[in-house]
Design a protein around this motif. Structure first.
Motif, short mmCIF file in Angstrom:
data_model
loop_
_atom_site.label_atom_id
_atom_site.label_comp_id
_atom_site.label_asym_id
_atom_site.label_seq_id
_atom_site.Cartn_x
_atom_site.Cartn_y
_atom_site.Cartn_z
N GLU A 149 2.38 118.46 78.85
CA GLU A 149 2.20 118.27 80.30
C GLU A 149 3.16 117.20 80.79
O GLU A 149 3.20 116.09 80.26
CB GLU A 149 0.76 117.86 80.58
N VAL A 150 3.97 117.54 81.79
CA VAL A 150 4.94 116.59 82.32
C VAL A 150 4.59 116.14 83.73
O VAL A 150 5.09 115.11 84.19
CB VAL A 150 6.38 117.16 82.27
N ALA A 151 3.78 116.90 84.45
CA ALA A 151 3.38 116.51 85.81
C ALA A 151 2.07 117.18 86.14
O ALA A 151 1.71 118.21 85.55
CB ALA A 151 4.45 116.91 86.81
N ARG A 152 1.36 116.61 87.13
CA ARG A 152 0.08 117.17 87.53
C ARG A 152 -0.13 116.91 89.02
O ARG A 152 0.16 115.83 89.51
CB ARG A 152 -1.03 116.52 86.71
N ARG A 153 -0.62 117.89 89.71
CA ARG A 153 -1.01 117.73 91.12
C ARG A 153 -2.32 118.47 91.31
O ARG A 153 -2.35 119.69 91.27
CB ARG A 153 0.06 118.27 92.06
N GLY A 154 -3.42 117.72 91.48
CA GLY A 154 -4.73 118.33 91.60
C GLY A 154 -5.09 119.06 90.32
O GLY A 154 -5.03 118.51 89.24
N HIS A 155 -5.42 120.34 90.44
CA HIS A 155 -5.79 121.13 89.26
C HIS A 155 -4.60 121.85 88.64
O HIS A 155 -4.74 122.53 87.65
CB HIS A 155 -6.88 122.14 89.61
N LEU A 156 -3.41 121.70 89.24
CA LEU A 156 -2.21 122.36 88.72
C LEU A 156 -1.47 121.42 87.77
O LEU A 156 -1.37 120.23 88.00
CB LEU A 156 -1.29 122.75 89.87
N MET A 162 2.20 121.03 85.31
CA MET A 162 3.51 121.54 84.94
C MET A 162 3.70 121.23 83.46
O MET A 162 3.58 120.08 83.03
CB MET A 162 4.62 120.87 85.76
N LEU A 163 3.96 122.28 82.69
CA LEU A 163 4.10 122.15 81.25
C LEU A 163 5.54 122.38 80.85
O LEU A 163 6.27 123.15 81.48
CB LEU A 163 3.20 123.17 80.54
N GLN A 164 5.96 121.71 79.80
CA GLN A 164 7.31 121.88 79.27
C GLN A 164 7.19 122.33 77.82
O GLN A 164 6.40 121.79 77.05
CB GLN A 164 8.07 120.56 79.35
N ASP A 165 7.97 123.34 77.47
CA ASP A 165 8.00 123.83 76.10
C ASP A 165 8.78 122.81 75.28
O ASP A 165 9.95 122.54 75.55
CB ASP A 165 8.68 125.20 76.06
N PRO A 166 8.17 122.23 74.24
CA PRO A 166 8.88 121.20 73.47
C PRO A 166 10.09 121.75 72.74
O PRO A 166 11.01 121.00 72.42
CB PRO A 166 7.83 120.69 72.50
#
Length: 111
Positions: free
Chosen positions: A91-98, A100-104
């Motif tokens: 997880e790289v960012a979050r806004r509310g229940h959303l 943003m994920l990054q594939d390592p």
């Protein structure tokens, strides 16, 4: 909505407010079916009137809902690389229940 319960020993059907937990031999009925309910010959139907004050949410229900919303809105602590499940998205960012994920394993540099 109503809950129908059979008391076989007394040859009685009890139709009351919607149950808050599952019980064997209890059946939830819509308003139409609850109104038209008939019992077998020799059986009695007891209709319990619902308490109008109990129909709405209680203060405990509202407090539990508020606590759940607060918990869901609380930001997660950032994860350090190398922690967690290997190969899992980070997880790289979050806004509310959303989130943003990054594939390592993805190459993040362009060029």
């Amino acid at each position: 909505m109503s809950t129908l319960t059979y008391v076989y020993a007394d040859s009685t059907c009890v139709l009351g407010p919607l149950a808050t937990y599952a019980e064997p031999h209890c059946y939830d009925l819509c308003a139409d079916h609850a109104e038209r309910l008939t019992a077998p010959n020799g059986w009695e139907v007891i209709r319990l009137a619902p308490d109008p004050a109990a129909a709405g949410p209680s203060s405990d229900d509202l407090e539990a809902l508020a606590n759940a919303v607060r918990e869901a809105a609380r930001p997660l602590p950032p994860r350090e690389p190398g922690h967690g499940t290997p190969g899992a998205p980070v997880e790289v960012a979050r806004r509310g229940h959303l989130r943003m994920l990054q594939d390592p394993g993805a190459n993040t540099s362009e060029g």
